[in-house]
Scaffold this motif. Structure first.
Motif, PDB file in Angstrom:
ATOM      1  N   GLU A 341     -11.744 -45.375  -4.835  1.00 29.04           N
ATOM      2  CA  GLU A 341     -11.276 -44.111  -4.275  1.00 29.04           C
ATOM      3  C   GLU A 341     -10.160 -43.481  -5.089  1.00 29.04           C
ATOM      4  OE1 GLU A 341     -12.384 -42.322  -1.441  1.00 29.04           O
ATOM      5  OE2 GLU A 341     -14.065 -43.660  -1.837  1.00 29.04           O
ATOM      6  N   ASN A 342      -9.306 -44.304  -5.688  1.00 28.21           N
ATOM      7  CA  ASN A 342      -8.155 -43.772  -6.413  1.00 28.21           C
ATOM      8  C   ASN A 342      -7.862 -44.653  -7.628  1.00 28.21           C
ATOM      9  OD1 ASN A 342      -5.812 -42.528  -7.248  1.00 28.21           O
ATOM     10  ND2 ASN A 342      -4.812 -42.586  -5.251  1.00 28.21           N
ATOM     11  N   PRO A 343      -8.740 -44.631  -8.632  1.00 24.93           N
ATOM     12  CA  PRO A 343      -8.569 -45.526  -9.780  1.00 24.93           C
ATOM     13  C   PRO A 343      -7.324 -45.263 -10.605  1.00 24.93           C
ATOM     14  CG  PRO A 343     -10.323 -43.931 -10.186  1.00 24.93           C
ATOM     15  CD  PRO A 343      -9.948 -43.798  -8.745  1.00 24.93           C
ATOM     16  N   ALA A 344      -6.703 -44.083 -10.449  1.00 22.41           N
ATOM     17  CA  ALA A 344      -5.505 -43.768 -11.230  1.00 22.41           C
ATOM     18  C   ALA A 344      -4.231 -44.268 -10.570  1.00 22.41           C
ATOM     19  CB  ALA A 344      -5.409 -42.258 -11.459  1.00 22.41           C
ATOM     20  N   ASP A 345      -4.309 -44.725  -9.332  1.00 23.34           N
ATOM     21  CA  ASP A 345      -3.128 -45.246  -8.655  1.00 23.34           C
ATOM     22  C   ASP A 345      -2.600 -46.458  -9.417  1.00 23.34           C
ATOM     23  OD1 ASP A 345      -1.614 -45.275  -5.824  1.00 23.34           O
ATOM     24  OD2 ASP A 345      -2.022 -47.346  -6.431  1.00 23.34           O
ATOM     25  N   PRO A 346      -1.265 -46.598  -9.552  1.00 22.39           N
ATOM     26  CA  PRO A 346      -0.709 -47.721 -10.318  1.00 22.39           C
ATOM     27  C   PRO A 346      -1.213 -49.084  -9.860  1.00 22.39           C
ATOM     28  CG  PRO A 346       1.002 -46.107  -9.881  1.00 22.39           C
ATOM     29  CD  PRO A 346      -0.202 -45.664  -9.120  1.00 22.39           C
ATOM     30  N   ALA A 347      -1.377 -49.275  -8.554  1.00 16.35           N
ATOM     31  CA  ALA A 347      -1.893 -50.557  -8.058  1.00 16.35           C
ATOM     32  C   ALA A 347      -3.337 -50.748  -8.489  1.00 16.35           C
ATOM     33  CB  ALA A 347      -1.788 -50.616  -6.534  1.00 16.35           C
ATOM     34  N   SER A 348      -4.118 -49.686  -8.416  1.00 14.37           N
ATOM     35  CA  SER A 348      -5.521 -49.754  -8.819  1.00 14.37           C
ATOM     36  C   SER A 348      -5.651 -50.087 -10.300  1.00 14.37           C
ATOM     37  CB  SER A 348      -6.212 -48.427  -8.510  1.00 14.37           C
ATOM     38  OG  SER A 348      -7.599 -48.499  -8.749  1.00 14.37           O
ATOM     39  N   VAL A 349      -4.760 -49.533 -11.110  1.00 16.62           N
ATOM     40  CA  VAL A 349      -4.808 -49.780 -12.560  1.00 16.62           C
ATOM     41  C   VAL A 349      -4.599 -51.258 -12.864  1.00 16.62           C
ATOM     42  CG1 VAL A 349      -3.626 -49.343 -14.744  1.00 16.62           C
ATOM     43  CG2 VAL A 349      -4.113 -47.438 -13.190  1.00 16.62           C
ATOM     44  N   VAL A 350      -3.646 -51.889 -12.191  1.00 12.72           N
ATOM     45  CA  VAL A 350      -3.376 -53.312 -12.441  1.00 12.72           C
ATOM     46  C   VAL A 350      -4.557 -54.168 -11.984  1.00 12.72           C
ATOM     47  CG1 VAL A 350      -1.855 -55.250 -11.911  1.00 12.72           C
ATOM     48  CG2 VAL A 350      -0.887 -52.969 -12.249  1.00 12.72           C
ATOM     49  N   ILE A 351      -5.106 -53.853 -10.813  1.00 16.87           N
ATOM     50  CA  ILE A 351      -6.265 -54.602 -10.318  1.00 16.87           C
ATOM     51  C   ILE A 351      -7.432 -54.458 -11.288  1.00 16.87           C
ATOM     52  CG2 ILE A 351      -7.961 -54.771  -8.448  1.00 16.87           C
ATOM     53  CD1 ILE A 351      -5.742 -53.831  -6.527  1.00 16.87           C
ATOM     54  N   ALA A 352      -7.591 -53.263 -11.859  1.00 18.92           N
ATOM     55  CA  ALA A 352      -8.673 -53.029 -12.820  1.00 18.92           C
ATOM     56  C   ALA A 352      -8.505 -53.889 -14.069  1.00 18.92           C
ATOM     57  CB  ALA A 352      -8.728 -51.551 -13.197  1.00 18.92           C
ATOM     58  N   VAL A 353      -7.270 -54.057 -14.518  1.00 24.28           N
ATOM     59  CA  VAL A 353      -7.011 -54.896 -15.687  1.00 24.28           C
ATOM     60  C   VAL A 353      -7.403 -56.347 -15.402  1.00 24.28           C
ATOM     61  CG1 VAL A 353      -5.206 -55.842 -17.173  1.00 24.28           C
ATOM     62  CG2 VAL A 353      -5.208 -53.405 -16.626  1.00 24.28           C
ATOM     63  N   ILE A 354      -7.057 -56.825 -14.213  1.00 22.19           N
ATOM     64  CA  ILE A 354      -7.422 -58.191 -13.828  1.00 22.19           C
ATOM     65  C   ILE A 354      -8.945 -58.330 -13.761  1.00 22.19           C
ATOM     66  CG2 ILE A 354      -7.218 -59.966 -12.046  1.00 22.19           C
ATOM     67  CD1 ILE A 354      -4.553 -58.635 -11.224  1.00 22.19           C
ATOM     68  N   ASP A 356     -11.144 -56.544 -15.338  1.00 24.66           N
ATOM     69  CA  ASP A 356     -11.700 -56.471 -16.697  1.00 24.66           C
ATOM     70  C   ASP A 356     -11.722 -57.860 -17.341  1.00 24.66           C
ATOM     71  OD1 ASP A 356     -12.226 -53.757 -16.688  1.00 24.66           O
ATOM     72  OD2 ASP A 356     -10.286 -53.207 -17.555  1.00 24.66           O
ATOM     73  N   ALA A 357     -10.612 -58.583 -17.196  1.00 24.47           N
ATOM     74  CA  ALA A 357     -10.538 -59.917 -17.790  1.00 24.47           C
ATOM     75  C   ALA A 357     -11.531 -60.868 -17.128  1.00 24.47           C
ATOM     76  CB  ALA A 357      -9.119 -60.464 -17.664  1.00 24.47           C
ATOM     77  N   MET A 358     -11.677 -60.771 -15.815  1.00 30.08           N
ATOM     78  CA  MET A 358     -12.606 -61.651 -15.101  1.00 30.08           C
ATOM     79  C   MET A 358     -14.051 -61.314 -15.441  1.00 30.08           C
ATOM     80  SD  MET A 358     -10.669 -61.644 -11.386  1.00 30.08           S
ATOM     81  CE  MET A 358     -11.908 -62.638 -10.541  1.00 30.08           C
ATOM     82  N   SER A 359     -14.351 -60.043 -15.608  1.00 31.07           N
ATOM     83  CA  SER A 359     -15.741 -59.624 -15.816  1.00 31.07           C
ATOM     84  C   SER A 359     -16.261 -59.950 -17.204  1.00 31.07           C
ATOM     85  CB  SER A 359     -15.880 -58.114 -15.566  1.00 31.07           C
ATOM     86  OG  SER A 359     -15.149 -57.374 -16.530  1.00 31.07           O
ATOM     87  N   THR A 360     -15.370 -60.186 -18.148  1.00 26.64           N
ATOM     88  CA  THR A 360     -15.805 -60.489 -19.516  1.00 26.64           C
ATOM     89  C   THR A 360     -15.953 -61.984 -19.767  1.00 26.64           C
ATOM     90  OG1 THR A 360     -13.493 -60.403 -20.258  1.00 26.64           O
ATOM     91  CG2 THR A 360     -14.802 -58.392 -20.473  1.00 26.64           C
ATOM     92  N   ARG A 361     -15.690 -62.792 -18.749  1.00 26.09           N
ATOM     93  CA  ARG A 361     -15.878 -64.240 -18.905  1.00 26.09           C
ATOM     94  C   ARG A 361     -17.367 -64.538 -18.814  1.00 26.09           C
ATOM     95  NH1 ARG A 361     -12.550 -67.666 -14.959  1.00 26.09           N
ATOM     96  NH2 ARG A 361     -12.469 -69.142 -16.699  1.00 26.09           N
ATOM     97  N   PRO A 362     -17.956 -65.135 -19.837  1.00 29.91           N
ATOM     98  CA  PRO A 362     -19.409 -65.335 -19.849  1.00 29.91           C
ATOM     99  C   PRO A 362     -19.850 -66.423 -18.897  1.00 29.91           C
ATOM    100  CG  PRO A 362     -18.429 -66.411 -21.747  1.00 29.91           C
ATOM    101  CD  PRO A 362     -17.310 -65.662 -21.058  1.00 29.91           C
ATOM    102  N   ARG A 363     -21.101 -66.290 -18.448  1.00 31.43           N
ATOM    103  CA  ARG A 363     -21.742 -67.373 -17.721  1.00 31.43           C
ATOM    104  C   ARG A 363     -22.394 -68.273 -18.766  1.00 31.43           C
ATOM    105  NH1 ARG A 363     -25.955 -65.350 -13.525  1.00 31.43           N
ATOM    106  NH2 ARG A 363     -25.610 -67.382 -12.597  1.00 31.43           N
ATOM    107  N   ASN A 364     -21.975 -69.486 -18.857  1.00 31.26           N
ATOM    108  CA  ASN A 364     -22.580 -70.389 -19.837  1.00 31.26           C
ATOM    109  C   ASN A 364     -22.490 -71.820 -19.356  1.00 31.26           C
ATOM    110  OD1 ASN A 364     -19.977 -71.539 -20.688  1.00 31.26           O
ATOM    111  ND2 ASN A 364     -19.623 -69.533 -21.600  1.00 31.26           N
ATOM    112  N   LEU A 365     -23.084 -72.724 -20.121  1.00 31.20           N
ATOM    113  CA  LEU A 365     -23.142 -74.133 -19.747  1.00 31.20           C
ATOM    114  C   LEU A 365     -22.115 -74.977 -20.489  1.00 31.20           C
ATOM    115  CD1 LEU A 365     -27.021 -74.536 -19.671  1.00 31.20           C
ATOM    116  CD2 LEU A 365     -25.498 -74.454 -17.710  1.00 31.20           C
ATOM    117  N   ALA A 366     -21.214 -74.313 -21.236  1.00 29.59           N
ATOM    118  CA  ALA A 366     -20.233 -75.063 -22.006  1.00 29.59           C
ATOM    119  C   ALA A 366     -19.354 -75.908 -21.082  1.00 29.59           C
ATOM    120  CB  ALA A 366     -19.363 -74.110 -22.817  1.00 29.59           C
ATOM    121  N   GLY A 367     -19.271 -77.166 -21.389  1.00 32.44           N
ATOM    122  CA  GLY A 367     -18.415 -78.063 -20.620  1.00 32.44           C
ATOM    123  C   GLY A 367     -19.001 -78.489 -19.297  1.00 32.44           C
TER     124      GLY A 367
END
Length: 375
Positions: A341-354, A356-367
Motif C-alpha cells: 500500500e505504501n512502499p515509499a514509507d520508511p518502514a516499508s523501505v527497510v522491510i523491502a531490503v530484508i 530482498d535479501a531473503m528472496s535471493t537465497r537459492p533453494r538448493n541441496l548444498a549441505g
C-alpha cells in the motif's frame, strides 16, 4: 475451423484456469470432467468442484467461462457444475501428496526455506513484521506460506485482511485461504462465531494441545511446493517455541526486538533457545527504531542499540532497523500490508531490503543429506 478442432483449443484454455485455493490448473486436479462443442459453436464444459459449498466456486466458474469464451471460434460457453465423488476426492488428495502418507513436508531435507519469527516480549511488532515480510516475498515471485503459531495471541488473519476467512476441508486435507499471494493458516480461522468463538475468544490450551495444533498445521494444511514458510511464534520460550524446535530443527530464526535495552535482553533468550534445539539464528530485526522527524532526524522514543545488542549476543547479523510508522500501524489495522500500500514509507523501505535479501537465497541441496544410498 472445424468444430472438432475447437475441443483441444478449449482444453488448452482450461489448462490456464488456476484453482485459487490449491494454486494448480483445474485440468491437473481432475476438475474438468468433459468438453464438447456443438454445431452452433457453443462449448459445453463439465467441471467438478472439490466439495459442496466450495468457497472458490464462483471464481472458478467465472474463470472457466472467461477462458472458454476467449477461444477464437467459440460462440458461447455452457457450464455444468457438479461435485467430486468421495473416490475422486481421495484420488485428488493422494495426487497432491505425491502418493505419500500424511507427513510433515517442511522438516530436514526440505527445499523450503523455513523462518521462525520470534521475540522475547510481546508488543514489539513481531506479527506485523512477519505478515509484511511474507507479502513482500510473495510480491517478489516466491511461493510463500504463513503459519500463525501464536495460538493464544493470533493476529495474522486481521493483518492480512482475512477476517472471517475459513480454510476448506477436502477429506483430511486443509486448504488455507490466500491473501496477497500468501497461503495462511491460523487457529482464528477455525473458531466458530455461532458458538461465540469470535475474534475476541480466548484459546485456553496447554502444552499437548498446542503441540498437536502446530503439528496439524504443518501436516494437514496443503501449502504445496513453497519457496518460503514463515511461522509467527508467540513471544518467549514456551511450549510452542519448543515444539517448533522439535518439529522444524532446520528452521532459521528471525529475532525481533525494540531498541530498548530491557526488551533486547529478553529477546536474546528467545534466540538462545534456537541453539538449544539445533536451529540457526538467521538474523535480528530492530523494530520501532525511532520516529522520523520532518528535519530528517530520528526521535528515539524507545532508546537505541537494542538490535545491535541482540545481534552481538547471538552472533547474528542485524537485518534491519524498522522505524516507527503510522502507516504501518494503519495498514495492520485495515488488513492492507504497508509493503504494497505504501512502499515509499520508511518502514516499508527497510522491510523491502530484508525481503530482498531473503528472496535471493537459492533453494538448493548444498549441505543437506539426501534420502539415497549408493548401489
Amino acid at each position: 475451423m472445424p468444430l472438432t478442432d475447437l475441443v483441444p483449443l478449449v482444453e488448452a484454455a482450461l489448462a490456464h484456469v488456476i484453482d485459487p485455493e490449491i494454486r494448480l490448473p483445474i485440468t491437473e486436479l481432475g476438475m474438468v470432467d468433459s468438453v464438447s462443442v456443438d454445431a452452433a459453436g457453443t462449448a459445453s464444459v463439465a467441471i467438478k468442484l472439490t466439495i459442496v459449498g466450495c468457497p472458490a466456486a464462483d471464481r472458478i466458474e467465472r474463470d472457466v467461462r472467461d477462458a472458454v469464451e476467449g477461444v477464437p471460434g467459440v460462440a458461447g460457453a455452457r457450464l455444468d457444475v457438479s461435485v467430486m465423488t468421495a473416490a475422486e476426492r481421495a484420488a485428488l488428495t493422494e495426487r497432491l501428496r505425491g502418493g505419500r502418507e500424511r507427513t510433515m513436508p517442511f522438516g530436514p531435507g526440505s527445499l523450503t526455506r523455513v523462518y521462525a519469527v520470534t521475540s522475547g516480549k510481546g508488543g514489539v511488532g513481531k506479527s506485523t513484521l512477519t505478515a509484511n515480510l511474507a507479502v513482500a516475498l510473495a510480491a517478489r515471485g516466491l511461493r510463500v506460506g504463513l503459519v500463525d503459531a501464536d495460538v493464544h495471541g493470533f493476529s495474522i488473519p486481521g493483518l492480512l485482511g482475512l477476517g472471517g476467512a475459513r480454510p476448506t476441508r477436502v477429506d483430511d486435507m486443509i486448504l488455507p485461504p490466500v491473501a496477497f499471494g500468501v497461503k495462511a493458516v491460523s487457529i482464528g480461522m477455525f473458531l466458530d462465531p455461532d458458538r461465540g468463538q469470535g475474534r475476541s475468544s480466548a484459546v485456553a490450551w496447554r502444552g499437548p494441545m498446542l503441540h498437536r495444533t502446530i503439528q496439524q498445521f504443518l501436516t494437514d494444511v496443503y501449502f504445496g511446493d513453497l519457496d518460503a514458510l514463515l511461522l509467527d511464534l508467540p513471544p518467549g520460550t514456551g511450549d510452542i517455541a519448543i515444539s517448533v524446535g522439535q518439529l522444524l530443527p532446520n528452521a532459521e530464526v528471525i529475532v525481533v526486538t525494540t531498541p530498548q535495552q530491557a526488551a533486547a535482553e529478553v529477546a536474546v533468550r528467545s534466540g538462545a533457545l534456537a541453539a538449544q534445539t539445533g536451529q540457526r539464528v538467521y538474523g535480528v530485526v530492530e523494530n520501532m527504531s525511532g520516529l522520523p522527524q520532518s528535519d530528517g532526524s530520528m526521535l528515539e522514543l524507545f532508546g537505541s542499540g537494542g538490535g545491535a545488542l541482540v545481534a552481538a549476543e547471538l552472533d547474528a547479523p542485524l537485518l534491519g532497523q524498522v522505524p516507527l510508522s503510522i502507516a504501518l500501524r494503519e495498514g495492520g489495522d485495515a488488513g492492507t500490508p504497508i509493503v504494497l500500500e505504501n512502499p515509499a514509507d520508511p518502514a516499508s523501505v527497510v522491510i523491502a531490503v530484508i525481503a530482498d535479501a531473503m528472496s535471493t537465497r537459492p533453494r538448493n541441496l548444498a549441505g543437506r543429506s539426501l534420502p539415497v544410498s549408493p548401489v
